[in-house]
Design a protein around this motif. Structure first.
Motif, short mmCIF file in Angstrom:
data_model
loop_
_atom_site.label_atom_id
_atom_site.label_comp_id
_atom_site.label_asym_id
_atom_site.label_seq_id
_atom_site.Cartn_x
_atom_site.Cartn_y
_atom_site.Cartn_z
N ASP A 95 0.84 -1.20 0.00
CA ASP A 95 0.00 0.00 0.00
C ASP A 95 0.87 1.25 0.00
O ASP A 95 2.07 1.20 0.32
N ASP A 96 0.25 2.37 -0.33
CA ASP A 96 1.01 3.62 -0.54
C ASP A 96 1.16 4.47 0.72
O ASP A 96 1.56 5.63 0.63
N ASP A 97 0.85 3.89 1.88
CA ASP A 97 0.96 4.67 3.12
C ASP A 97 1.61 3.87 4.26
O ASP A 97 1.55 4.27 5.42
N ASP A 98 2.25 2.75 3.91
CA ASP A 98 2.81 1.86 4.92
C ASP A 98 4.34 1.84 4.88
O ASP A 98 4.96 2.50 4.05
N VAL A 126 0.72 -2.88 12.95
CA VAL A 126 0.13 -1.58 12.62
C VAL A 126 0.74 -0.50 13.50
O VAL A 126 1.26 -0.77 14.59
N PHE A 127 0.72 0.73 13.01
CA PHE A 127 1.22 1.86 13.79
C PHE A 127 0.35 3.08 13.53
O PHE A 127 -0.35 3.17 12.52
N ILE A 128 0.38 4.01 14.45
CA ILE A 128 -0.34 5.27 14.34
C ILE A 128 0.66 6.40 14.49
O ILE A 128 1.52 6.38 15.38
N SER A 132 8.55 4.19 14.19
CA SER A 132 9.85 3.95 14.81
C SER A 132 10.63 2.96 13.95
O SER A 132 10.18 1.83 13.73
N TYR A 133 11.78 3.37 13.46
CA TYR A 133 12.58 2.53 12.55
C TYR A 133 13.54 1.61 13.29
O TYR A 133 14.66 1.36 12.85
N ASP A 134 13.09 1.06 14.38
CA ASP A 134 13.90 0.14 15.17
C ASP A 134 13.58 -1.29 14.74
O ASP A 134 12.87 -2.03 15.42
N PHE A 209 6.15 -6.14 7.67
CA PHE A 209 5.38 -5.04 7.08
C PHE A 209 4.65 -4.30 8.19
O PHE A 209 4.20 -4.91 9.15
N PHE A 210 4.53 -2.99 8.02
CA PHE A 210 3.93 -2.16 9.06
C PHE A 210 2.86 -1.27 8.42
O PHE A 210 3.17 -0.39 7.61
#
Length: 313
Positions: A95-98, A126-128, A132-134, A209-210
């Motif tokens: 998707d274009d927002d993940d 999922v995240f809001i 966080s790129y950990d 995937f997030f």
């Protein structure tokens, strides 16, 4: 990197200029380099092109296409357009927002080196807000096979297969495409159709995937009661039942699950349609209809019971 198989990433986009650049950057950071990313513009009106133009000019693995009128407007039509353009040995939908884990393609391709497997499933979180790129960069994870015996659990979402949490070998899409009039649950319908053919896959217990959670997503709109999304889920349900019936895979457990959805939707017409398709015995039909009419009473009882227990806590 020994494996040189091409992966085609298909990304439909519509007015996501404020999110898409972060998604594309996460794709650029993949440890597996041999991919093409087909960005399919579904007729957006914002400045997405201006935002992604620097990436398009600097990295020719990204290609932007406008969906043609030969495909219906919407996510299914855009993805079908991408499938017909794809050159890869493997297919994956983003998707274009993940945000994509940097090892996503590498680990999936490694698993699909096994000729026994036609798809690789992985976990999705999922995240809001800000991400966080950990990342967990370990390559140690458990895994298990997925086959036709798991179809029931997949349809019932006990073994979820999210549209962006699976890589497919291109063979899975021979003569199979998304149903373009569906505006929600289109992947549920197509993936159940593919898996009902008996393809075997591998499922890895690693989050690769997030998904960004927000109210403007199709899923967000469904849970907020959007009539178009809800109607699409009902139509997908009927298509799934027809496919299962044709393949003699409609079990009593799935019948119970589908009628339960119709009851929860409070759609008696849908329930009658399911009963007609399933051709269950008269006793089963009467019992299901009794459950339909008793459902509001049962819900009221459960709310009262919950309130009573809460008062005693």
């Amino acid at each position: 990197m020994k494996n040189s198989s091409l992966v085609t990433i298909i990304m439909a986009t519509y007015n996501r200029a404020h999110f898409i650049i972060e998604t594309l950057q996460s794709i650029q950071k993949q440890t597996y380099p041999n991919w093409e990313c087909l960005i399919i513009d579904d007729g957006g009106t914002d400045d997405t092109y201006e935002v992604i133009k620097p990436i398009l000019n600097s990295d020719n693995r990204f290609q932007l296409f406008k969906r043609t009128d030969n495909y219906a407007k919407g996510l299914p039509g855009s993805r079908n357009f991408g499938l017909d353009k794809a050159k890869g040995d493997y297919i994956i939908f983003f998707d274009d927002d993940d945000i994509v884990h940097p090892q996503n393609l590498e680990l999936c391709v490694n698993e699909l080196n096994n000729i026994e497997y036609s798809f690789c499933r992985y976990l999705r979180a999922v995240f809001i807000g800000d991400f966080s790129y950990d990342f967990d960069l370990s390559k140690d994870y458990s895994k298990f096979q997925v086959n036709l015996s798991d179809l029931e659990a997949i349809i019932k979402n006990e073994l979820p297969i999210n549209s962006c949490a699976i890589m497919w070998k291109k063979e899975c899409f021979i003569n199979k495409r998304f149903t373009e009039h569906l505006m929600y649950a289109e992947e549920w319908e197509l993936y159940s159709r593919i898996l009902s053919e008996g393809f075997k896959g591998i499922s890895t217990n690693k989050t690769l995937f997030f998904g960004r959670k927000h109210s403007k997503s199709n899923t967000g709109e469904f849970f907020l009661g959007n009539a178009k999304r809800i109607q699409s889920k009902k139509e997908a349900l009927i298509l799934i039942i027809n496919n299962l019936k044709d393949k003699n895979l409609l079990t009593r457990t799935l019948f119970k699950y589908f009628t339960g959805l119709a009851i929860a939707f409070r759609d008696y017409k849908l329930l009658k349609q399911i009963l007609l398709l399933a051709k269950m015995n008269k006793k089963s039909n009467l019992f299901v209809q009794f459950k339909y009419f008793m459902f509001p009473i049962w819900k009221r009882f459960m709310r009262i019971q919950k309130a009573l227990f809460k008062n005693y806590e």
